[in-house]
Design a protein around this motif. Structure first.
Motif: not given
Length: 400
Positions: A52-57, A59-60, A76-78
């Motif tokens: 939950d912390r990873l998903n909320s903290g 980027r979408a 993580a892209q970009g």
């Protein structure tokens, strides 16, 4: 798998962009004591809180996946370069910094992080995960809560942990050169007597020192060798039984954790029978321990492929099966103790009574200490164990 599909898609996007894909491999430091001290249900809640912390903290657009056990992968892209990738790792460390609530206790949890960048790292999807994994192990060797960027082969920075391709040969060599050591966790009865044991082990690695069974089995799973390690544990446990009988010592049942790779394998019954026959050990002295989440699938496979073993006296233990589900074929329920508070113990005892009402004996797992065991015994518990109640013993210590 879904993670591999997402990773391949992300690699395709990164190959056409002027920025990179970061593959972030995370392993929670100190998670095993949570399972040991508070039980697997509490551990599952902590893992969900981490997700939950990873998903909320993050980027979408970032992908977060649990790889297995206490390991997570983030895509993580970009990402411009290694410096930005390590800033992402720092952000993950910050997300983990607030204390976790575990049955009313506040627990700190750190994570070791390894990162590799594509297409700077021109590996395929499996290779990227291997390299991020290798970097994570290097970070772990530096201490808890550290991050490490994967070093390309031409780099002068040495890697301190073998990559997954070499891990398989290390494990096989470790098994053949007695680097793996069997241990037993004693199971106590209501009067404090020994009633059984739970098989455990550690890996005395020549470079990295003692590796506990949790981390060693995670490594074996990544190398596709968890069934090989389980086979070694089975042979060693049967051999110890044979030695105990030859010395006139009492033979106690040994619970042996067994993964789906074993009970799905049609050749496993013959291997088990061969091992037990060679060790002159009765079939009822090795008790396969199956995870409750697997029981619905395992029950059918066992009834179909293990009829002769069951007729020979083989017994089956299952860790926390659904008490409302089918329990036929289970000889022992292993129930993790939720925690040390009065409320935790009340829930554990309520769950224990649910199984008792189905005429199933219960072994309590992860008992925290002698005082808790005394309370649980007075409330009706008949068998219990835990590394904090009694640390694992060598076969010689256990026999004594």
């Amino acid at each position: 798998t879904l993670l591999f599909d997402r990773l391949k898609q992300a690699m395709h996007v990164a190959a056409r962009a002027d920025k990179q894909l970061a593959v972030v491999f995370m392993d929670l430091d100190g998670f095993k004591p949570i399972n040991d001290n508070y039980g697997h249900d509490a551990g599952d809640l902590v893992l969900q809180a981490v997700a939950d912390r990873l998903n909320s903290g993050l980027r979408a657009a970032d992908t977060v996946a649990r790889l297995g056990g206490d390991e997570f992968v983030t895509l993580a892209q970009g990402i411009r370069d290694g410096e930005e990738a390590l800033k992402l790792a720092d952000k993950i460390h910050e997300l983990m910094r607030p204390l976790f609530d575990v049955n009313g206790d506040k627990i700190s949890l750190f994570t070791s992080i390894g990162v590799t960048l594509y297409p700077a790292d021109m590996s395929d999807a499996a290779g990227l995960l291997r390299h991020a994994d290798a970097a994570m192990y290097e970070a772990k060797q530096q201490g808890r809560g550290r991050s490490q960027l994967y070093a390309q082969p031409h780099s002068a920075v040495p890697k301190s942990k073998p990559e997954r391709a070499g891990l398989a040969s290390e494990i096989q060599q470790g098994l053949s050169t007695q680097q793996f050591h069997l241990q037993f966790l004693p199971v106590f009865g209501p009067a404090g007597e020994l009633t059984a044991a739970v098989a455990d082990f550690y890996w005395q690695h020549p470079e990295f020192g003692r590796i506990d069974s949790h981390d060693a089995m995670q490594a074996a799973k990544r190398a596709g060798l968890n069934a090989v390690v389980e086979h070694w544990m089975l042979k060693e446990s049967a051999s110890q039984h044979h030695q105990a009988q030859s010395q006139g010592l009492p033979a106690l049942p040994v619970l042996l954790p067994l993964s789906g790779r074993q009970w799905r394998d049609p050749e496993f019954p013959d291997r088990l029978r061969e091992i037990m026959t060679a060790a002159a050990t009765p079939m009822n002295l090795i008790v396969p321990l199956i995870d409750g989440n697997d029981w619905l699938d395992a029950a059918g496979a066992i009834q179909m492929m293990w009829p002769q073993l069951l007729q020979s006296g083989l017994r089956i233990a299952v860790r926390k099966p659904d008490p409302a589900g089918p329990l036929n074929g289970i000889n022992l329920v292993v129930l993790p103790v939720l925690g040390q508070t009065t409320a935790d113990e009340a829930i554990t005892l309520e769950q224990m009574q649910q199984y008792a009402s189905r005429k199933l004996p219960v072994l309590l797992e992860a008992v925290a200490n002698g005082m808790q065991w005394d309370r649980l015994r007075r409330a009706g518990a008949t068998q219990g164990y835990g590394p904090l109640l009694q640390a694992a013993l060598t076969p010689v210590e256990f026999a004594a």
